[in-house]
Design a protein around this motif. Structure first.
Motif, PDB file in Angstrom:
ATOM      1  N   ASP A 254       0.499  -0.920  -0.396  1.00  0.00           N
ATOM      2  CA  ASP A 254       0.223  -0.003  -0.135  1.00  0.00           C
ATOM      3  C   ASP A 254       0.684   0.751  -0.337  1.00  0.00           C
ATOM      4  OD1 ASP A 254      -1.699   2.122  -0.027  1.00  0.00           O
ATOM      5  OD2 ASP A 254      -3.089   0.732   1.777  1.00  0.00           O
ATOM      6  N   PRO A 255       1.332   2.112  -1.133  1.00  0.00           N
ATOM      7  CA  PRO A 255       1.954   2.892  -1.171  1.00  0.00           C
ATOM      8  C   PRO A 255       1.413   4.208  -0.419  1.00  0.00           C
ATOM      9  CG  PRO A 255       0.109   2.570  -2.854  1.00  0.00           C
ATOM     10  CD  PRO A 255       0.563   1.479  -2.115  1.00  0.00           C
ATOM     11  N   PHE A 256       0.033   4.867  -0.140  1.00  0.00           N
ATOM     12  CA  PHE A 256      -0.103   5.495   1.227  1.00  0.00           C
ATOM     13  C   PHE A 256       0.262   5.046   2.724  1.00  0.00           C
ATOM     14  CE2 PHE A 256      -3.537   5.569  -2.187  1.00  0.00           C
ATOM     15  CZ  PHE A 256      -3.250   6.667  -2.901  1.00  0.00           C
ATOM     16  N   LEU A 257       0.046   3.863   3.138  1.00  0.00           N
ATOM     17  CA  LEU A 257       0.052   3.328   3.918  1.00  0.00           C
ATOM     18  C   LEU A 257       2.197   3.429   3.799  1.00  0.00           C
ATOM     19  CD1 LEU A 257      -0.046   2.154   7.038  1.00  0.00           C
ATOM     20  CD2 LEU A 257       0.567   0.090   5.636  1.00  0.00           C
ATOM     21  N   PHE A 258       2.938   3.039   3.386  1.00  0.00           N
ATOM     22  CA  PHE A 258       3.846   4.054   3.134  1.00  0.00           C
ATOM     23  C   PHE A 258       4.533   5.485   3.369  1.00  0.00           C
ATOM     24  CE2 PHE A 258       7.413   5.346  -0.059  1.00  0.00           C
ATOM     25  CZ  PHE A 258       8.610   4.183   0.014  1.00  0.00           C
ATOM     26  N   SER A 259       3.784   5.801   2.291  1.00  0.00           N
ATOM     27  CA  SER A 259       3.907   7.016   2.699  1.00  0.00           C
ATOM     28  C   SER A 259       4.101   7.892   4.230  1.00  0.00           C
ATOM     29  CB  SER A 259       2.950   7.923   1.666  1.00  0.00           C
ATOM     30  OG  SER A 259       3.454   8.139   0.122  1.00  0.00           O
ATOM     31  N   ARG A 260       2.803   7.745   4.778  1.00  0.00           N
ATOM     32  CA  ARG A 260       2.673   7.784   6.073  1.00  0.00           C
ATOM     33  C   ARG A 260       3.683   7.134   7.469  1.00  0.00           C
ATOM     34  NH1 ARG A 260      -3.259   6.056   5.120  1.00  0.00           N
ATOM     35  NH2 ARG A 260      -2.463   4.326   6.290  1.00  0.00           N
ATOM     36  N   ILE A 261       4.280   5.876   6.691  1.00  0.00           N
ATOM     37  CA  ILE A 261       5.124   5.619   7.923  1.00  0.00           C
ATOM     38  C   ILE A 261       6.309   6.456   7.507  1.00  0.00           C
ATOM     39  CG2 ILE A 261       6.367   3.579   8.166  1.00  0.00           C
ATOM     40  CD1 ILE A 261       4.201   2.149   7.444  1.00  0.00           C
ATOM     41  N   TYR A 262       6.722   6.877   5.931  1.00  0.00           N
ATOM     42  CA  TYR A 262       7.899   8.053   5.898  1.00  0.00           C
ATOM     43  C   TYR A 262       7.263   9.119   6.662  1.00  0.00           C
ATOM     44  CZ  TYR A 262      11.610   9.235   3.232  1.00  0.00           C
ATOM     45  OH  TYR A 262      12.355   9.954   2.590  1.00  0.00           O
ATOM     46  N   LYS A 263       6.462   9.560   6.493  1.00  0.00           N
ATOM     47  CA  LYS A 263       6.508  10.596   7.299  1.00  0.00           C
ATOM     48  C   LYS A 263       6.367  10.826   8.642  1.00  0.00           C
ATOM     49  CE  LYS A 263       3.192  14.856   7.120  1.00  0.00           C
ATOM     50  NZ  LYS A 263       1.641  15.772   6.390  1.00  0.00           N
ATOM     51  N   LYS A 264       5.564   9.886   8.832  1.00  0.00           N
ATOM     52  CA  LYS A 264       6.146   9.627  10.692  1.00  0.00           C
ATOM     53  C   LYS A 264       7.760   9.094  11.583  1.00  0.00           C
ATOM     54  CE  LYS A 264       4.224   6.785  14.152  1.00  0.00           C
ATOM     55  NZ  LYS A 264       4.243   5.954  14.328  1.00  0.00           N
ATOM     56  N   HIS A 265       7.980   9.042  10.370  1.00  0.00           N
ATOM     57  CA  HIS A 265       9.584   8.409  10.661  1.00  0.00           C
ATOM     58  C   HIS A 265      10.741   9.856  10.183  1.00  0.00           C
ATOM     59  CE1 HIS A 265       9.184   5.140  13.018  1.00  0.00           C
ATOM     60  NE2 HIS A 265       7.966   4.681  12.164  1.00  0.00           N
ATOM     61  N   ARG A 266      10.455  10.338   9.657  1.00  0.00           N
ATOM     62  CA  ARG A 266      11.769  11.058   8.739  1.00  0.00           C
ATOM     63  C   ARG A 266      10.518  12.609   8.379  1.00  0.00           C
ATOM     64  NH1 ARG A 266      14.099   7.385   8.812  1.00  0.00           N
ATOM     65  NH2 ARG A 266      15.359   6.345   7.633  1.00  0.00           N
ATOM     66  N   GLY A 267       9.710  12.830   8.975  1.00  0.00           N
ATOM     67  CA  GLY A 267       8.746  13.908   9.278  1.00  0.00           C
ATOM     68  C   GLY A 267       8.256  14.796   8.042  1.00  0.00           C
ATOM     69  N   HIS A 268       8.763  14.793   6.556  1.00  0.00           N
ATOM     70  CA  HIS A 268       8.267  14.768   6.069  1.00  0.00           C
ATOM     71  C   HIS A 268       7.797  13.420   4.477  1.00  0.00           C
ATOM     72  CE1 HIS A 268      12.057  14.326   4.913  1.00  0.00           C
ATOM     73  NE2 HIS A 268      11.935  13.730   4.383  1.00  0.00           N
ATOM     74  N   ALA A 269       6.889  13.468   3.687  1.00  0.00           N
ATOM     75  CA  ALA A 269       6.683  12.948   2.261  1.00  0.00           C
ATOM     76  C   ALA A 269       7.715  12.242   1.907  1.00  0.00           C
ATOM     77  CB  ALA A 269       5.504  13.150   1.836  1.00  0.00           C
ATOM     78  N   PRO A 270       7.150  11.414   1.281  1.00  0.00           N
ATOM     79  CA  PRO A 270       9.526  10.855   0.491  1.00  0.00           C
ATOM     80  C   PRO A 270       8.828  12.259  -1.073  1.00  0.00           C
ATOM     81  CG  PRO A 270       7.340   9.553   0.003  1.00  0.00           C
ATOM     82  CD  PRO A 270       6.627  10.324   1.983  1.00  0.00           C
ATOM     83  N   SER A 271       7.725  12.464  -1.228  1.00  0.00           N
ATOM     84  CA  SER A 271       7.073  13.085  -2.643  1.00  0.00           C
ATOM     85  C   SER A 271       8.012  14.184  -1.892  1.00  0.00           C
ATOM     86  CB  SER A 271       5.748  12.658  -3.098  1.00  0.00           C
ATOM     87  OG  SER A 271       5.360  13.540  -1.965  1.00  0.00           O
ATOM     88  N   ARG A 272       8.124  14.743  -1.763  1.00  0.00           N
ATOM     89  CA  ARG A 272       8.612  15.793  -0.971  1.00  0.00           C
ATOM     90  C   ARG A 272      10.274  15.815  -0.587  1.00  0.00           C
ATOM     91  NH1 ARG A 272       7.835  20.121   4.568  1.00  0.00           N
ATOM     92  NH2 ARG A 272       9.047  21.754   3.764  1.00  0.00           N
ATOM     93  N   TYR A 273       9.910  14.803  -0.547  1.00  0.00           N
ATOM     94  CA  TYR A 273      12.069  14.215  -0.353  1.00  0.00           C
ATOM     95  C   TYR A 273      12.632  14.665  -1.676  1.00  0.00           C
ATOM     96  CZ  TYR A 273      16.857  11.931   0.481  1.00  0.00           C
ATOM     97  OH  TYR A 273      17.701  11.775   0.210  1.00  0.00           O
ATOM     98  N   ARG A 274      11.937  14.224  -2.376  1.00  0.00           N
ATOM     99  CA  ARG A 274      12.350  14.345  -3.650  1.00  0.00           C
ATOM    100  C   ARG A 274      12.913  15.551  -4.192  1.00  0.00           C
ATOM    101  NH1 ARG A 274       9.941   9.673  -7.539  1.00  0.00           N
ATOM    102  NH2 ARG A 274      11.972   8.367  -7.096  1.00  0.00           N
ATOM    103  N   SER A 275      11.279  16.064  -4.243  1.00  0.00           N
ATOM    104  CA  SER A 275      11.367  17.652  -4.800  1.00  0.00           C
ATOM    105  C   SER A 275      12.333  17.914  -4.421  1.00  0.00           C
ATOM    106  CB  SER A 275      10.047  18.120  -4.826  1.00  0.00           C
ATOM    107  OG  SER A 275       9.833  18.638  -2.675  1.00  0.00           O
ATOM    108  N   THR A 276      13.163  18.189  -3.157  1.00  0.00           N
ATOM    109  CA  THR A 276      14.328  18.669  -2.659  1.00  0.00           C
ATOM    110  C   THR A 276      15.729  18.360  -3.088  1.00  0.00           C
ATOM    111  OG1 THR A 276      14.788  17.641  -0.819  1.00  0.00           O
ATOM    112  CG2 THR A 276      13.262  19.465  -0.671  1.00  0.00           C
ATOM    113  N   LEU A 277      15.934  17.291  -4.170  1.00  0.00           N
ATOM    114  CA  LEU A 277      16.954  16.855  -4.886  1.00  0.00           C
ATOM    115  C   LEU A 277      17.416  17.384  -5.463  1.00  0.00           C
ATOM    116  CD1 LEU A 277      16.247  13.193  -4.183  1.00  0.00           C
ATOM    117  CD2 LEU A 277      17.115  14.227  -2.386  1.00  0.00           C
ATOM    118  N   PRO A 278      18.583  18.131  -5.743  1.00  0.00           N
ATOM    119  CA  PRO A 278      18.839  18.899  -7.135  1.00  0.00           C
ATOM    120  C   PRO A 278      18.823  17.949  -8.680  1.00  0.00           C
ATOM    121  CG  PRO A 278      20.819  17.810  -6.055  1.00  0.00           C
ATOM    122  CD  PRO A 278      19.919  17.607  -5.259  1.00  0.00           C
TER     123      PRO A 278
END
Length: 278
Positions: A254-278
């Motif tokens: 479940d990609p939505f579950l993955f995103s929730r867990i990622y945000k809970k432990h990293r403080g931001h969504a995986p999509s946001r992390y990717r958007s900050t990359l050069p």
């Protein structure tokens, strides 16, 4: 707590060298964490498999599939047979001694049909403009399906003989490192505390305390952290993969579950992390 590491004696090597020579198929030994150790008679990968990995970029795809099947073999404690992306037959067998997992033995890289996957053929033709890959495919070892059952049956009997006659030499290693190595090598596997305890032939409570003492983290949090570290690496290095595909590669259907867990432990969504990359 101690576990065993997979080390085979010379008699084992000779047995599989003869098996490899008789059938011209590859046998490979892996440690409990999925690290390739050696192959029977040092037989290299068949030309077809080497070509897929080197010319069409299937190296990581093949490794991921092999590790996924090792996880299945461990979970079901039996020989697992499957067809790889290139249409070749593979099988992996978990090896136990005194009810402890000490490694895997894989056999394969042969075909049972003259039909190769259309996807592979199209990819090759689009890149190289010829049908040479099909000729390479036909050069791979071939066995009728009814023979494959006998070959794999003999293979399983040989492994059972080797284990029952103590032809595998073992050495003690820290069992927590066994579990840590397995988790690190298989981020796609959803290893539970109960399964890990069964793997080490110990109680859940003793593993819980020993794991926390050795790593400073709970078993659950360590598993999640390794999954997220792998996901973070994929987010930064594989722009062609979607969030959903990355979620699958680290064991979340479940990609939505993955995103929730990622945000809970990293403080931001995986999509946001990717958007900050050069």
């Amino acid at each position: 707590m101690n576990q065993v590491d997979f080390i085979f004696q010379s008699d084992v090597r000779r047995i599989f060298d003869h098996f490899t020579g008789a059938f011209d198929i590859r046998i490979v030994f892996f440690s409990y964490d999925g690290t390739e150790l050696t192959s029977g008679d040092d037989l290299p990968r068949c030309r077809y498999c080497r070509t897929l990995r080197e010319k069409l970029g299937y190296e990581l795809t093949c490794k991921r599939l092999d590790r996924k099947q090792m996880v299945h073999a461990f979970q079901f404690k039996r020989l697992i047979t499957y067809t790889c992306h290139g249409g070749m037959i593979e099988a992996t067998l978990p090896v136990y001694t005194v009810d402890k997992l000490i490694g895997y033995i894989m056999i394969g890289q042969f075909r049972t049909s003259n039909r190769m996957p259309n996807k592979i053929r199209r990819q090759w033709n689009a890149r190289f403009g010829n049908d040479e890959i099909y000729k390479i495919f036909l050069d791979a070892p071939f066995f009728p399906k009814h023979k494959v059952k006998n070959i794999l049956g003999l293979f399983a009997v040989l492994v059972d003989f080797i284990v029952s006659h103590h032809l595998i030499r073992i050495k003690s290693v820290d069992s927590i490192q066994t579990i840590v190595g397995y988790i690190d090598a298989h981020p796609e596997a959803n290893l539970t505390l109960t399964s890990a305890a069964e793997m080490l032939n110990c109680s859940v409570s003793s593993l819980t305390h020993a794991f926390k003492k050795a790593t400073g983290r709970s078993f659950k949090n360590y598993v999640i952290d390794r999954k997220l570290l792998t996901a973070q690496d994929l987010l930064s290095s594989s722009n062609d993969l979607t969030i959903s595909q990355i979620a699958t590669r680290v064991g979340y259907d479940d990609p939505f579950l993955f995103s929730r867990i990622y945000k809970k432990h990293r403080g931001h969504a995986p999509s946001r992390y990717r958007s900050t990359l050069p």
